[in-house]
Write an enzyme that holds these catalytic residues in place. Structure first.
Site, PDB file in Angstrom:
ATOM      1  N   ARG A  59       0.560  -1.771  -0.297  1.00 55.79           N
ATOM      2  CA  ARG A  59       0.146   0.015  -0.188  1.00 55.79           C
ATOM      3  C   ARG A  59       0.702   1.444  -0.188  1.00 55.79           C
ATOM      4  O   ARG A  59       1.404   1.768   1.138  1.00 55.79           O
ATOM      5  CB  ARG A  59      -1.317   0.436   1.509  1.00 55.79           C
ATOM      6  CG  ARG A  59      -1.472   1.143   1.254  1.00 55.79           C
ATOM      7  CD  ARG A  59      -3.008   1.078   0.200  1.00 55.79           C
ATOM      8  NE  ARG A  59      -4.005  -0.045   1.072  1.00 55.79           N
ATOM      9  CZ  ARG A  59      -4.899  -0.558   0.234  1.00 55.79           C
ATOM     10  NH1 ARG A  59      -4.969   0.204  -1.500  1.00 55.79           N
ATOM     11  NH2 ARG A  59      -5.695  -1.812   0.007  1.00 55.79           N
ATOM     12  N   HIS A 155       0.194   3.632 -10.509  1.00 52.15           N
ATOM     13  CA  HIS A 155      -1.030   3.992  -9.602  1.00 52.15           C
ATOM     14  C   HIS A 155      -0.311   4.702  -8.392  1.00 52.15           C
ATOM     15  O   HIS A 155       0.121   3.929  -6.701  1.00 52.15           O
ATOM     16  CB  HIS A 155      -1.283   2.182  -8.831  1.00 52.15           C
ATOM     17  CG  HIS A 155      -2.266   2.249  -8.238  1.00 52.15           C
ATOM     18  ND1 HIS A 155      -2.564   3.763  -6.977  1.00 52.15           N
ATOM     19  CD2 HIS A 155      -3.694   1.582  -8.058  1.00 52.15           C
ATOM     20  CE1 HIS A 155      -3.549   2.634  -6.340  1.00 52.15           C
ATOM     21  NE2 HIS A 155      -4.719   2.228  -7.233  1.00 52.15           N
ATOM     22  N   ASP A 198     -13.023   8.484  -6.627  1.00 47.39           N
ATOM     23  CA  ASP A 198     -12.751   7.857  -7.327  1.00 47.39           C
ATOM     24  C   ASP A 198     -12.414   7.434  -8.813  1.00 47.39           C
ATOM     25  O   ASP A 198     -13.537   6.871  -9.502  1.00 47.39           O
ATOM     26  CB  ASP A 198     -12.681   5.693  -7.191  1.00 47.39           C
ATOM     27  CG  ASP A 198     -12.472   4.806  -7.162  1.00 47.39           C
ATOM     28  OD1 ASP A 198     -11.200   5.102  -8.093  1.00 47.39           O
ATOM     29  OD2 ASP A 198     -12.382   3.829  -7.263  1.00 47.39           O
ATOM     30  N   GLU A 255      -2.699   8.062 -11.038  1.00 45.49           N
ATOM     31  CA  GLU A 255      -2.146   7.161 -11.891  1.00 45.49           C
ATOM     32  C   GLU A 255      -1.997   7.548 -13.461  1.00 45.49           C
ATOM     33  O   GLU A 255      -3.792   7.213 -13.938  1.00 45.49           O
ATOM     34  CB  GLU A 255      -3.115   5.940 -11.404  1.00 45.49           C
ATOM     35  CG  GLU A 255      -3.592   6.278  -9.926  1.00 45.49           C
ATOM     36  CD  GLU A 255      -4.524   5.258  -9.498  1.00 45.49           C
ATOM     37  OE1 GLU A 255      -5.062   3.665 -10.313  1.00 45.49           O
ATOM     38  OE2 GLU A 255      -5.296   4.917  -8.472  1.00 45.49           O
TER      39      GLU A 255
HETATM   40  C1  BG6 Z   1      -7.478   2.861  -7.476  1.00 45.75           C
HETATM   41  C2  BG6 Z   1      -8.666   2.046  -7.937  1.00 45.75           C
HETATM   42  O1  BG6 Z   1      -6.958   2.786  -8.749  1.00 45.75           O
HETATM   43  O2  BG6 Z   1      -7.066   1.964  -6.799  1.00 45.75           O
HETATM   44  C3  BG6 Z   1     -10.240   2.165  -6.648  1.00 45.75           C
HETATM   45  O3  BG6 Z   1      -9.633   3.532  -9.101  1.00 45.75           O
HETATM   46  C4  BG6 Z   1      -9.478   1.526  -5.095  1.00 45.75           C
HETATM   47  O4  BG6 Z   1     -11.842   1.680  -7.046  1.00 45.75           O
HETATM   48  C5  BG6 Z   1      -7.776   1.767  -5.020  1.00 45.75           C
HETATM   49  O5  BG6 Z   1     -10.369   1.398  -4.341  1.00 45.75           O
HETATM   50  C6  BG6 Z   1      -7.496   1.227  -4.475  1.00 45.75           C
HETATM   51  O6  BG6 Z   1      -7.370  -0.260  -5.036  1.00 45.75           O
HETATM   52  P1  BG6 Z   1      -6.477  -1.375  -4.037  1.00 45.75           P
HETATM   53  O7  BG6 Z   1      -6.466  -2.499  -4.885  1.00 45.75           O
HETATM   54  O8  BG6 Z   1      -5.130  -1.485  -3.585  1.00 45.75           O
HETATM   55  O9  BG6 Z   1      -6.769  -1.726  -2.309  1.00 45.75           O
END
Ligand code: BG6
Length: 286
Positions: A59, A155, A198, A255
């Site tokens: 994360r 991302h 989002d 992203e």
């Molecule tokens: C974003 C998405 O790119 O990533 C969101 O648009 C999502 O919908 C977010 O909640 C985080 O995703 P993840 O799978 O890393 O929890």
């Protein structure tokens, strides 16, 4: 200098130090999770509760979404954002450049697991240039005998002083899809974030500006006609186990992507390159 390092649980990453910057890149996911240029604040946010564990996405930093972005469009049981971020990539090249920057490339090719999720042969390479600026590119080649559809995203979680101080430029008058309520709208002014968002912006400017108080970061995007802006805000942050409840205050995800109608179809041997260059300007703080 490039060193291969290992956490006590066996999780491996590359640590890069050069005259301009230092960075850390996990082999799992070809996931850069730290970058700091000399004399500049850290560029990226990484959760205090991030997992550095086999099979779990980190994360923070720059997760690589591949070969689809978000939920798989036909099968919701498939992993969100594809399998790229939880697979082990292989270091294929490393070079200290004459200008003091460091180039690193990591590659992912099919294995039994990827083929069980996505029945295509491919060669995916993440190229990093760690210098005064950070340059990241996902290059995907179709090595199959049939075409495939490619969705992807870099991302990136940007560290910000406070989300209330953030304005984003490059989205004005652009169409966006708000995933939270499935609406299609037009961005009327520069973007500020004061609630959960989002959104997938279509055809944004090629250069996005993240203005955070006195700090300015530009994002130069290539091979992309879609950019996601995501902040989970209060309630979603509480639901994310790998993040503090207040985490949303200090990051915004911007992203560079190939999402929704911007997915690409690659014919056999065709290559697509999705690239983002991050340049930090503005007042220097440490
Ligand atoms: C974003 C998405 O790119 O990533 C969101 O648009 C999502 O919908 C977010 O909640 C985080 O995703 P993840 O799978 O890393 O929890």
């Amino acid at each position: 200098m490039i060193e291969l390092k290992t956490f006590p649980n066996g999780f491996r990453y590359l640590e890069i130090h050069n005259p301009h910057a230092h960075a850390k890149i996990a082999l799992q996911g070809a996931h850069l999770f730290e970058y700091k240029a000399k004399g500049k604040p850290a560029l990226l946010w990484c959760s205090d509760k991030a997992h550095f564990e086999s099979g779990k996405a980190i994360r923070g930093g720059i997760p690589v979404c591949f070969p689809w972005f978000g939920k798989h469009k036909d099968d919701a049981t498939l992993p969100q954002h594809g399998f790229g971020r939880t697979q082990e990539w292989t270091l294929v090249s490393q070079e200290e450049q004459a200008d003091g920057s460091t180039s690193i490339s990591l590659q992912l090719t099919p294995n039994a697991h990827t083929l069980s999720l996505w029945p295509f042969k491919f060669e995916a390479t993440m190229h990093f240039s760690v210098g005064e600026r950070l340059d990241v590119a996902l290059e995907v080649k179709n090595t199959d005998s049939k075409p495939f559809e490619l969705g992807a995203a870099l991302h990136t979680y940007f560290l910000v002083s406070n989300i209330d101080n953030v304005s984003l430029y490059g989205f004005k008058d652009k169409v966006y899809y708000e995933t939270l309520n499935n609406t299609k709208e037009i961005q009327k002014s520069e973007l500020i974030i004061d609630k959960e968002i989002d959104r997938v912006y279509m055809n944004p400017e090629k250069t996005i500006i993240l203005q955070d108080d006195t700090r300015k970061t530009t994002i130069e995007q290539t091979g992309s006609n879609s950019t996601i802006v995501w902040n989970p805000w209060t309630e979603k942050s509480k639901q994310l186990a790998d993040m503090n409840d207040e985490g949303y205050k200090t990051f915004v995800c911007i992203e560079t992507a190939n999402a929704l109608e911007d997915v690409r179809v690659l014919q056999p041997l065709q290559v697509h390159r999705l690239q983002a260059v991050y340049v930090q300007e503005g007042i220097v703080k440490n």
